[in-house]
Design a protein around this motif. Sequence first.
Motif, PDB file in Angstrom:
ATOM      1  N   SER A 167      28.120  30.982   2.264  1.00 52.38           N
ATOM      2  CA  SER A 167      27.369  32.243   2.338  1.00 52.38           C
ATOM      3  C   SER A 167      26.408  32.223   3.519  1.00 52.38           C
ATOM      4  N   ALA A 168      25.765  31.073   3.745  1.00 53.41           N
ATOM      5  CA  ALA A 168      24.842  30.942   4.884  1.00 53.41           C
ATOM      6  C   ALA A 168      25.578  31.222   6.180  1.00 53.41           C
ATOM      7  N   ALA A 169      26.738  30.610   6.352  1.00 52.83           N
ATOM      8  CA  ALA A 169      27.535  30.803   7.568  1.00 52.83           C
ATOM      9  C   ALA A 169      27.997  32.257   7.691  1.00 52.83           C
ATOM     10  N   TYR A 170      28.404  32.846   6.569  1.00 46.89           N
ATOM     11  CA  TYR A 170      28.912  34.226   6.584  1.00 46.89           C
ATOM     12  C   TYR A 170      27.857  35.197   7.107  1.00 46.89           C
ATOM     13  N   TYR A 171      26.644  35.133   6.535  1.00 48.01           N
ATOM     14  CA  TYR A 171      25.608  36.090   6.925  1.00 48.01           C
ATOM     15  C   TYR A 171      25.105  35.841   8.347  1.00 48.01           C
ATOM     16  N   MET A 172      25.022  34.570   8.738  1.00 49.57           N
ATOM     17  CA  MET A 172      24.573  34.283  10.104  1.00 49.57           C
ATOM     18  C   MET A 172      25.630  34.672  11.135  1.00 49.57           C
ATOM     19  N   GLU A 173      26.896  34.493  10.795  1.00 56.61           N
ATOM     20  CA  GLU A 173      27.973  34.933  11.695  1.00 56.61           C
ATOM     21  C   GLU A 173      27.956  36.453  11.827  1.00 56.61           C
ATOM     22  N   LYS A 174      27.686  37.116  10.710  1.00 53.70           N
ATOM     23  CA  LYS A 174      27.619  38.580  10.756  1.00 53.70           C
ATOM     24  C   LYS A 174      26.457  39.023  11.639  1.00 53.70           C
ATOM     25  N   ALA A 175      25.311  38.355  11.495  1.00 50.24           N
ATOM     26  CA  ALA A 175      24.147  38.682  12.337  1.00 50.24           C
ATOM     27  C   ALA A 175      24.495  38.501  13.808  1.00 50.24           C
ATOM     28  N   ARG A 176      25.226  37.430  14.111  1.00 50.79           N
ATOM     29  CA  ARG A 176      25.605  37.143  15.495  1.00 50.79           C
ATOM     30  C   ARG A 176      26.540  38.217  16.041  1.00 50.79           C
ATOM     31  N   SER A 177      27.449  38.709  15.215  1.00 53.62           N
ATOM     32  CA  SER A 177      28.390  39.737  15.672  1.00 53.62           C
ATOM     33  C   SER A 177      27.683  41.069  15.932  1.00 53.62           C
ATOM     34  N   ILE A 178      26.612  41.323  15.176  1.00 49.01           N
ATOM     35  CA  ILE A 178      25.874  42.584  15.315  1.00 49.01           C
ATOM     36  C   ILE A 178      24.908  42.520  16.486  1.00 49.01           C
TER      37      ILE A 178
END
Length: 214
Positions: A167-178
């Motif tokens: 979950s940590a990786a998922y949300y941080m990856e999403k932040a990076r894509s945005i």
Amino acid sequence: FAQDNALLLKEAQNLELKFDEAGALEKYKQLAANDASNINVLVKCAEFNCSIGERQKDKKVKTGYFQQAQNFAQQAYTKDPVNANACYAMALVAAKMTEVADDNKEIIDYVKQIKTYADKALAIDPNHAKANYVLGKWHFELIRLSWIKKAAIKVFYGGISDTQIDSAAYYMEKARSIEPYFVLDYLELAKVYDYDHQRSKAIAVLEKLVKLPN
């Protein structure tokens, strides 16, 4: 009056670009005093107090900055509780307060607030980059808590799942894509991958980080 505020905002932004956080904060505080209804300015005040406070070595000084951040975030949230930026600021400040709170019950309450306000921010705006980052870091920090704090959190969350790292990786990856220029997210994401023994991914993230412009 509007022209004065426009000039102050320009000065604050210029100081921000020069990495003069203390100077920028003073300008944003003046703007907040002139217009207490400006949510984005209040959030900026909260962010800069958190950022400056984070680097303080003296706990009392650090706490003072975080409390000021809390006041600004609370003002923003009170003005507009369905504003994603205001909800994010509340989550951010709660995360910082866990660093200086001494009482276990108080720490757990702040831990709950991080999740509550980050979730609310993302319910309003799923593409709020910094709210995604804060939620990702929340998942990551849960894993790294001391066993005493983990035991206390178990009362509220029924334990800590092995999927927290995903979950940590998922949300941080999403932040990076945005928001691909949000450098702090890259650093924490690399830590997540390193913690999860995914060294090649950690290195890849860090290589992209060092190539980002100031």
